[in-house]
Write an enzyme that holds these catalytic residues in place. Structure first.
Site, PDB file in Angstrom:
ATOM      1  CB  VAL A  11      -0.962  -0.119   1.468  1.00  0.00           C
ATOM      2  CG1 VAL A  11      -1.906   1.406   1.476  1.00  0.00           C
ATOM      3  CG2 VAL A  11      -1.907  -1.586   0.673  1.00  0.00           C
ATOM      4  CG  ASP A  30      10.114   0.365   5.546  1.00  0.00           C
ATOM      5  OD1 ASP A  30       9.319   0.173   5.207  1.00  0.00           O
ATOM      6  OD2 ASP A  30      10.987  -0.331   6.159  1.00  0.00           O
ATOM      7  CE  LYS A  35       9.581  -3.015   1.622  1.00  0.00           C
ATOM      8  NZ  LYS A  35       8.861  -2.832   2.389  1.00  0.00           N
ATOM      9  CG  PHE A 152     -11.251   0.943  -1.260  1.00  0.00           C
ATOM     10  CD1 PHE A 152     -11.829   0.411  -0.488  1.00  0.00           C
ATOM     11  CD2 PHE A 152     -11.014   2.323  -1.369  1.00  0.00           C
ATOM     12  CE1 PHE A 152     -12.865   0.653   0.843  1.00  0.00           C
ATOM     13  CE2 PHE A 152     -12.276   3.105  -0.617  1.00  0.00           C
ATOM     14  CZ  PHE A 152     -13.229   2.228   0.550  1.00  0.00           C
ATOM     15  NE  ARG A 154      -8.737  -4.743  -7.832  1.00  0.00           N
ATOM     16  CZ  ARG A 154      -9.463  -4.740  -8.693  1.00  0.00           C
ATOM     17  NH1 ARG A 154     -10.914  -5.794  -9.402  1.00  0.00           N
ATOM     18  NH2 ARG A 154      -9.459  -3.833 -10.206  1.00  0.00           N
ATOM     19  CD  GLU A 155      -1.412  -8.088  -2.643  1.00  0.00           C
ATOM     20  OE1 GLU A 155      -0.769  -9.199  -2.729  1.00  0.00           O
ATOM     21  OE2 GLU A 155      -1.477  -7.875  -1.376  1.00  0.00           O
ATOM     22  CB  CYS A 260      -6.669  -7.855   2.619  1.00  0.00           C
ATOM     23  SG  CYS A 260      -5.783  -7.028   2.036  1.00  0.00           S
ATOM     24  CE  LYS A 320      -4.844  -9.796  -6.747  1.00  0.00           C
ATOM     25  NZ  LYS A 320      -6.072  -8.875  -6.572  1.00  0.00           N
ATOM     26  NE  ARG A 327       1.302 -10.302   2.234  1.00  0.00           N
ATOM     27  CZ  ARG A 327       1.147  -9.189   2.526  1.00  0.00           C
ATOM     28  NH1 ARG A 327       1.237  -9.066   3.944  1.00  0.00           N
ATOM     29  NH2 ARG A 327       1.316  -8.792   1.463  1.00  0.00           N
TER      30      ARG A 327
END
Ligand code: UGA
Length: 429
Positions: A11, A30, A35, A152, A154-155, A260, A320, A327
């Site tokens: 995100v 971060d 990273k 909202f 989506r990966e 999620c 997916k 995860r």
């Protein structure tokens, strides 16, 4: 506008990169030094379509920067996005440790008016909680507003979801914050819902739990279709033409997963319980989801003629298609159960092999789909990657020990496969 984004997970990284691409000056923060070093060179740690190009472009234009210093980022920004993870704790509650830490860090370095924007999925009441943490941690008085602005994304389609959102939700009681947020999103052609923070927080949970409900609903219908002899794909299509139902999220499969839906369903169930409401419907949704994975394992066992001494070939490990994320992936859970049953399992996924390797170390990680099929007693398709639709199934049949195929995502044509000579089964058809 000057923005900083704290937390560079899916995100955070997508939010930061897209805000910079819209012309804002963005600093992403971060704690992970390695990273940040990689990101500063344009090396992206996740597989997300289109993201790398945007990060490279914005690094070059100077609109996007990465740092480990919250102070450096907060000092030059008015809009501060919190995008840290909120994993499930052992009771199913969202763990707010990282959100609290970041809120405290922000407060300790604040140097003027700031809008702190919560994008992480957080329980109802967290906006107020972050306000309190900041109030308590402020070194000197500064005006600030904490608002809820749930994401909202989506990966796999996160960049386009950010740029073309179905709606933008802003939960705040502050006119000043609302004006600035409206300005930030003014170029986006999307409905803007301005509401109170608690409702904004509920919108996020209610949306994810509703989508999860659609998936469990169609999986339950698929299970009935199997016994009555109907085809769930036809049923979904027939339902979807009704605009009140819609076509989306009516694909039957091995169950929902990801970072999620499972976590947010558990959290919403907990929130409801804490306020004295027994959310039985959502419990049912989660039960159907667990059973769907078990049903898939049973189906593999039946079609393979048991697990003992059998070789199971598996296509897909990601939760997916178009992501490397495993995860709570149904595919990884199913492989794990099949391995425990005593079968030998060979797996292939275009992107998720490395992530999956530590969870299913006993599986054999193959170089491609054809290697998976070699000498297999059954081939099981668990993630709907496009490339699996275009494999040479005639060649695969020759490689297999027996031509048995379970298409747990209904992405292949049963008639074509049966014609080639496969014993084919899908889900609900
Ligand atoms: C989900 C929501 O769709 C996003 O709107 C939300 O922002 C995001 O969670 C989040 O809270 O961050 P995501 O987890 O990336 O996005 O994945 P989805 O595309 O929603 O799929 C979730 C699961 O449902 C996957 O395992 C998928 O295979 C499954 N699914 C989805 C089905 O089995 N059938 C369907 O018809 C649709």
């Amino acid at each position: 506008m000057e923005c900083c984004v704290i937390g560079t997970g899916y995100v955070g990284l997508v939010t930061g990169a897209c805000l910079a691409d819209m012309g804002n000056s963005v600093i992403c923060v971060d704690r992970d030094n390695l990273k940040i070093n990689k990101l500063s060179k344009g090396e992206i740690p996740i597989f997300e379509a289109g993201l790398e190009a945007i990060v490279t472009r914005c690094l070059k234009s100077g609109k996007l920067k990465f740092t480990t210093s919250t102070k450096e980022a907060v000092h030059v920004s008015t809009l501060i996005f919190i995008t840290v993870d909120t994993p499930s704790d052992y009771q199913g509650y969202a763990d707010l440790t990282h959100v609290d830490e970041v809120a405290g860090d922000i407060a300790s370095v604040m140097n003027g008016y700031k809008i702190i924007i919560n994008k992480s999925t957080v329980p109802v009441g967290t906006t107020r909680r972050v306000e309190r943490v900041i109030e308590e941690s402020l070194k000197e008085y500064h005006e600030f507003d904490v608002i809820s602005n749930p994401e909202f994304l989506r990966e796999g389609t996160a960049v386009s979801d950010f740029m073309k959102p179905a709606r933008i939700v802003i939960g705040s009681g502050s006119q000043k914050a609302i004006m600035m947020m409206t300005d930030l999103y003014r170029k986006m052609n999307a409905p803007l819902l301005i509401t109170d923070p608690v409702s904004a927080e509920m919108i996020k949970y209610a949306s994810n739990a509703f989508l999860a409900t659609k998936v469990s609903y169609i999986n339950a219908i698929a299970n009935i279709c199997e016994v009555v002899g109907a085809d769930v794909r036809e049923v979904s299509l027939g339902m979807g033409y009704d605009e009140r139902i819609g076509f989306e999220f009516l694909r039957a499969g091995p169950g929902f997963g990801g970072s999620c839906f499972p976590k947010d369903c558990r959290a919403l169930l907990r929130i409801a319980g804490d306020y004295g409401y027994n959310f039985k419907l959502l419990e049912g949704v989660m039960d159907v989801n667990r059973e769907q994975q078990l049903r898939t394992v049973d189906k593999i066992k039946r079609m393979a003629g048991g697990f003992d001494g059998k070789k199971i070939g598996v296509l897909g490990l990601a939760f997916k298609a178009n992501t490397d994320d495993i995860r709570e992936s149904p595919a990884v859970n199913i492989v794990s159960m099949v391995l425990s049953g005593g079968a030998e399992v060979s797996v292939y996924d275009p992107e998720a092999m490395e992530n999956a390797s530590e969870f299913i170390p006993e599986a054999k990680f193959a170089g491609d789909a054809y290697e998976v099929a070699a000498q297999a007693d059954i081939l099981v398709l668990l993630t709907e990657w496009d490339e699996f639709k275009w494999l040479d199934y005639t060649r695969i049949k020759e490689l297999m020990n027996s031509p048995v195929l379970l298409d747990a995502r209904n992405c292949l044509d049963p008639a074509v496969l049966r014609k080639i000579g496969y014993t084919y089964e899908g889900v609900g058809r």
